[in-house]
Design a protein around this motif. Structure first.
Motif, PDB file in Angstrom:
ATOM      1  N   ASP A 113      -8.258  -2.364  -1.163  1.00  0.00           N
ATOM      2  CA  ASP A 113      -7.980  -2.032  -2.564  1.00  0.00           C
ATOM      3  C   ASP A 113      -6.700  -2.720  -3.032  1.00  0.00           C
ATOM      4  OD1 ASP A 113     -10.156  -0.281  -2.430  1.00  0.00           O
ATOM      5  OD2 ASP A 113      -8.887   1.449  -1.960  1.00  0.00           O
TER       6      ASP A 113
ATOM      7  N   LEU B  15      -5.825   4.922  -0.806  1.00  0.00           N
ATOM      8  CA  LEU B  15      -6.084   3.512  -1.067  1.00  0.00           C
ATOM      9  C   LEU B  15      -6.290   2.804   0.259  1.00  0.00           C
ATOM     10  CD1 LEU B  15      -3.253   2.654  -3.647  1.00  0.00           C
ATOM     11  CD2 LEU B  15      -5.656   3.067  -4.176  1.00  0.00           C
ATOM     12  N   THR B  16      -7.229   1.892   0.321  1.00  0.00           N
ATOM     13  CA  THR B  16      -7.381   1.071   1.516  1.00  0.00           C
ATOM     14  C   THR B  16      -6.539  -0.197   1.357  1.00  0.00           C
ATOM     15  OG1 THR B  16      -9.230  -0.245   0.685  1.00  0.00           O
ATOM     16  CG2 THR B  16      -9.766   1.869   1.745  1.00  0.00           C
TER      17      THR B  16
ATOM     18  N   ILE C 121     -15.241   2.456  -6.703  1.00  0.00           N
ATOM     19  CA  ILE C 121     -16.038   2.552  -5.483  1.00  0.00           C
ATOM     20  C   ILE C 121     -16.531   3.981  -5.279  1.00  0.00           C
ATOM     21  CG2 ILE C 121     -15.916   2.388  -2.958  1.00  0.00           C
ATOM     22  CD1 ILE C 121     -13.942   0.047  -3.378  1.00  0.00           C
ATOM     23  N   GLN C 122     -15.644   4.947  -5.494  1.00  0.00           N
ATOM     24  CA  GLN C 122     -16.019   6.342  -5.292  1.00  0.00           C
ATOM     25  C   GLN C 122     -17.053   6.819  -6.308  1.00  0.00           C
ATOM     26  OE1 GLN C 122     -12.099   8.082  -5.429  1.00  0.00           O
ATOM     27  NE2 GLN C 122     -11.825   7.966  -3.201  1.00  0.00           N
TER      28      GLN C 122
ATOM     29  N   ARG D  58       0.837  -1.212   0.000  1.00  0.00           N
ATOM     30  CA  ARG D  58       0.000   0.000   0.000  1.00  0.00           C
ATOM     31  C   ARG D  58       0.867   1.256   0.000  1.00  0.00           C
ATOM     32  NH1 ARG D  58      -2.227   3.193   4.216  1.00  0.00           N
ATOM     33  NH2 ARG D  58      -4.084   4.347   3.513  1.00  0.00           N
TER      34      ARG D  58
ATOM     35  N   TYR E 164     -20.505  -5.213  -2.187  1.00  0.00           N
ATOM     36  CA  TYR E 164     -20.276  -4.299  -1.072  1.00  0.00           C
ATOM     37  C   TYR E 164     -21.605  -3.984  -0.391  1.00  0.00           C
ATOM     38  CZ  TYR E 164     -22.194  -0.368  -3.742  1.00  0.00           C
ATOM     39  OH  TYR E 164     -23.038   0.467  -4.429  1.00  0.00           O
TER      40      TYR E 164
ATOM     41  N   ARG F 206     -10.429   1.684  -6.318  1.00  0.00           N
ATOM     42  CA  ARG F 206     -10.871   2.777  -5.421  1.00  0.00           C
ATOM     43  C   ARG F 206     -11.727   3.781  -6.191  1.00  0.00           C
ATOM     44  NH1 ARG F 206     -12.923   3.700  -1.100  1.00  0.00           N
ATOM     45  NH2 ARG F 206     -11.895   1.691  -0.789  1.00  0.00           N
ATOM     46  N   SER F 207     -11.328   4.100  -7.420  1.00  0.00           N
ATOM     47  CA  SER F 207     -12.092   5.057  -8.223  1.00  0.00           C
ATOM     48  C   SER F 207     -13.482   4.510  -8.537  1.00  0.00           C
ATOM     49  CB  SER F 207     -11.346   5.371  -9.525  1.00  0.00           C
ATOM     50  OG  SER F 207     -10.094   5.975  -9.249  1.00  0.00           O
TER      51      SER F 207
ATOM     52  N   ALA G 243      -5.123  -0.941  -8.142  1.00  0.00           N
ATOM     53  CA  ALA G 243      -5.702  -0.552  -6.856  1.00  0.00           C
ATOM     54  C   ALA G 243      -6.469   0.764  -6.974  1.00  0.00           C
ATOM     55  CB  ALA G 243      -4.603  -0.440  -5.801  1.00  0.00           C
ATOM     56  N   PHE G 244      -5.906   1.703  -7.722  1.00  0.00           N
ATOM     57  CA  PHE G 244      -6.555   3.010  -7.872  1.00  0.00           C
ATOM     58  C   PHE G 244      -7.822   2.892  -8.726  1.00  0.00           C
ATOM     59  CE2 PHE G 244      -6.681   7.511  -9.478  1.00  0.00           C
ATOM     60  CZ  PHE G 244      -6.903   8.092  -8.228  1.00  0.00           C
TER      61      PHE G 244
END
Length: 485
Positions: free
Chosen positions: A282, A278-279, A360-361, A261, A310, A357-358, A353-354
């Motif tokens: 992710d 990032l979590t 999800i957002q 991470r 989710y 995350r993107s 990973a990004f």
């Protein structure tokens, strides 16, 4: 003599509760879930049984003990006994005492320990004899053809270890619903009955209008598979459902994920991303995506779709599901991330990973949840929409980290703490077994244990796990610099 088993007669005094829309789907009907918690302590099985039974008998929690029946339209409904008795209990219960140390039992001796590097540690299906009695339900049909409650509890005790298994049809609840149940059970076990609140929604459906008023198009609406596309995808992948599958559990040290991470965030900063976030989840999904498609050619342009399940609870807390109110049901959405195989292999792990995350957002907002639910409601067979192409390779993730299952505190039931156990009454290993439909390339992430290790499992075609084992053995990290080769 060889006909269908007779459906139990309906009891006139039972309360009838309608199924909620997002519980009554073919997807959830296909799964019967068994969740095993291993404690390195001797726990009191009677305390655990009595406290869970007391929960089922509380106002608002009766549905846990409901019997499943079909209505006149062929749909499902709950039938709740007016009173739970020995003849019609609120939960199915069984206890086996082996009266030996776990190390002396042929199966219990194989229960895994955390590994010091990423590794396959066991086959969860090997422990099926430790999670259920003979005759325990493994299909929706068995629930419908017997007068049994939805919830079951099976406990196996050894002199130095206790195995606690809960089982239920997925139509009852999701991972966060299970977390709400575990929280309430723990409160009763600790004598804090007055703090237990009933599940939100009662016998109604708080999500009855979800998806009926979309204000915007779904962000991937132009990539939604049509009926023809779904048919082609099904034909191309039908072989996967008839192949021999192998289930494995993987342990990945938390320090390894933390290092990945940190490195990924550095890469994003260098790439010009402003204040990247990032979590650990992710990064774990990005890492596992690369592992899970390692059998595909590195230069392939084949589309890979990451189908992330989710919980909708956070997105809906402003209107439909109030924050802090336990919702013991299914409130699940799916976020799809579309990437090319070549992109996953040749770009840095931070890129994948990004992208997760993107996704999800962008697709996890209240408005997008509404849009997704709207498409789900449009389906004549009540299946959630899929996005991508008929030739895609799909990987499904279900990350239960927010449920914090390893924080389950059964210390109030501890009879004899395990020798050297730092946290008596807390689970040291958790696994999930599913019966019914087996989805290849679907990975539940159990979560992070109390030592910081991550655990995930899943089914893959026979032979793939052996190759993955070799790949994992090549991963290492030295001085906080992870290596994936």
């Amino acid at each position: 003599m060889f006909g269908k088993p007779a459906t139990p007669a309906k009891v006139p005094t039972d309360s009838v509760i309608a199924f909620r829309f997002f519980d009554d789907t073919p997807l959830w009907k296909a799964f019967i879930l068994y969740s095993m918690f291993v404690f390195d302590d001797l726990l009191d099985p009677q305390k655990l049984h009595r406290s869970l039974e007391a929960l089922v008998k509380r106002d608002g929690w009766h549905k846990l003990g409901a019997r499943l029946r079909r209505n006149h339209n062929g749909g499902l409904e709950y039938h709740v006994p007016v009173e739970f008795t020995k003849q019609r209990p609120g939960l199915t219960y069984a206890h086996v005492d082996y009266a030996i140390n776990a190390a002396d039992h042929p199966l219990a001796s194989k229960l895994p320990k955390a590994s010091s590097q990423p590794a396959i540690v066991c086959d969860p299906d090997e422990f099926q004899d430790l999670i259920r009695s003979e005759g325990s339900p493994t299909s929706m049909r068995e629930y419908l053809n017997q007068d049994i409650p939805q919830l079951g509890l099976y406990i196996a005790t050894f002199k130095d270890k206790t195995l606690v298994t809960l089982y239920w049809p997925h139509t009852l609840m999701d991972a966060m619903g299970k977390k709400a149940l575990l929280n309430a059970w723990t409160l009763i076990l600790q004598g804090r009955d007055d703090e237990v609140v009933p599940p939100y929604g009662g016998g109604g459906d708080p999500l009855a209008h979800l998806g009926k008023n979309p204000a915007e198009l779904h962000g991937l609406s132009n990539r939604r598979l049509s009926v023809l596309g779904l048919a082609k995808y099904g034909i191309r992948n039908i072989g996967d459902f008839f192949r021999t599958h192998e289930n494995r559990m993987v342990c990945i040290p938390g320090s390894f994920i933390a290092s990945l991470r940190a490195k990924a965030i550095e890469e994003l900063v260098s790439a010009g991303v402003d204040q990247p976030f990032l979590t650990e989840g992710d990064v774990l999904c990005a890492l596992w995506t690369r592992v899970a498609i390692s059998h595909l050619p590195n230069d392939s342009q084949r589309l890979v779709v990451l189908n992330n399940a989710y919980s909708l609870r956070t997105a809906l807390e402003a209107d439909l599901l109030p924050k802090g109110a336990p919702y013991v049901s299914n409130a699940i959405g799916f976020i799809h991330v579309l990437l090319d195989t070549q992109e996953i292999f040749k770009k840095p792990l931070s890129h994948v990973a990004f992208a997760i995350r993107s996704g999800i957002q962008q697709l996890g907002t209240r408005a997008q949840v509404e849009a997704f639910a709207s498409m789900w409601r449009e389906s004549s067979v009540k299946l959630p929409p899929l996005f991508g192409s008929s030739r895609m390779h799909m990987i499904t993730y279900s990350n239960w980290s927010k449920a914090r299952l390893y924080e389950l505190d059964f210390s109030a039931a501890t009879v004899k703490p395990g020798e050297g156990n730092k946290k008596p009454g807390f689970p040291t290993y958790i696994q999930n077994n599913q019966f019914g439909l087996v989805l290849p390339n679907a990975f539940p992430i159990i979560g992070k244990d109390n030592e910081g290790n991550f655990w995930l499992s899943g089914y893959m075609n026979k032979g793939q796990w052996e190759k993955i084992g070799h790949q994992l053995s090549g991963m290492s990290y030295v001085k906080n610099k992870p290596s994936l080769t």
